[in-house]
Design a protein around this motif. Structure first.
Motif, short mmCIF file in Angstrom:
data_model
loop_
_atom_site.label_atom_id
_atom_site.label_comp_id
_atom_site.label_asym_id
_atom_site.label_seq_id
_atom_site.Cartn_x
_atom_site.Cartn_y
_atom_site.Cartn_z
N LYS A 92 3.95 0.46 -10.64
CA LYS A 92 3.02 1.19 -9.77
C LYS A 92 1.45 0.96 -10.43
CE LYS A 92 3.56 5.64 -9.85
NZ LYS A 92 3.56 7.25 -9.71
N LYS A 121 -0.51 2.78 -6.18
CA LYS A 121 0.32 2.22 -5.11
C LYS A 121 1.16 1.16 -5.83
CE LYS A 121 -3.29 2.95 -1.86
NZ LYS A 121 -4.52 2.52 -1.15
N LYS A 122 2.36 0.66 -5.10
CA LYS A 122 3.13 -0.14 -5.54
C LYS A 122 2.71 -1.51 -5.38
CE LYS A 122 8.14 -1.55 -4.79
NZ LYS A 122 9.34 -1.40 -3.93
N CYS A 125 0.89 -1.32 0.01
CA CYS A 125 0.08 0.01 0.10
C CYS A 125 0.81 1.31 -0.15
CB CYS A 125 -0.74 -0.02 1.18
SG CYS A 125 -2.33 -1.18 0.92
N ASN A 126 2.16 1.29 0.34
CA ASN A 126 2.95 2.28 0.32
C ASN A 126 4.39 2.12 0.29
OD1 ASN A 126 4.39 4.66 1.26
ND2 ASN A 126 2.12 5.50 1.91
N SER A 164 -6.56 1.30 -5.44
CA SER A 164 -5.28 0.81 -5.40
C SER A 164 -4.42 1.38 -6.53
CB SER A 164 -5.16 -0.80 -5.49
OG SER A 164 -5.88 -1.18 -6.88
#
Length: 115
Positions: free
Chosen positions: A59, A100-101, A16-17, A97
Motif C-alpha cells: 500500500k 492505494k494498492k 487504484c482499488n 495515490s
C-alpha cells in the motif's frame, strides 16, 4: 539512524482499488508475473534479491511531494516500508495515490540513506 531501501523500476503497475470492479491505472509498461516477493522478504534477505528483477506489492503510504518521482510502500503483513524510485519525469506518481494498492516490477537495489 533510519535506513531506506530503494527499488529502481523499469515497469510499474498501479492499482487504484483492491476491488477489481473499480478502475485500474497503469504507469509504465504492463507486465506479467508468476510470483510476488513480500516487502519483508526483500528487507530480511537483501543479498538474495540484490540487482535482480523482482515483483512486489503493498500500500502506498507516501509520495514524493516535489515531482512524484518516488513512492513508499508498506508491506501488507508487517510495518516494513520500502521506497520505490523511478527516473525523474519518466513516471510521475500523483499525490492522491496514497493508501492505494500497488503491484510493481523492478530492479532491486539497496541504497542506505540516513534520515
Amino acid at each position: 539512524m533510519f535506513r531506506k531501501i530503494f527499488i529502481f523500476l523499469s515497469f510499474i503497475l498501479f492499482s487504484c482499488n483492491q476491488n477489481y470492479n473499480q478502475s485500474i491505472s497503469l504507469y509504465g509498461d504492463d507486465f506479467n508475473y508468476d510470483s510476488i516477493q513480500s516487502i519483508s522478504s526483500l528487507i530480511d534477505n537483501p543479498n538474495q534479491f540484490l540487482d535482480k528483477q523482482i515483483v512486489t506489492e503493498g500500500k502506498i503510504v507516501d509520495v514524493c511531494p516535489m515531482k512524484g518521482c518516488w513512492i513508499e510502500i508498506k508491506d501488507s503483513d508487517s510495518d516494513q516500508i520500502i521506497r520505490v524510485k523511478v527516473q525523474d519525469d519518466v513516471i510521475i506518481f500523483p499525490q492522491d495515490s496514497k493508501e492505494k494498492k500497488v503491484i510493481l516490477k523492478g530492479r532491486y537495489s539497496r541504497f542506505l540513506e540516513s534520515m
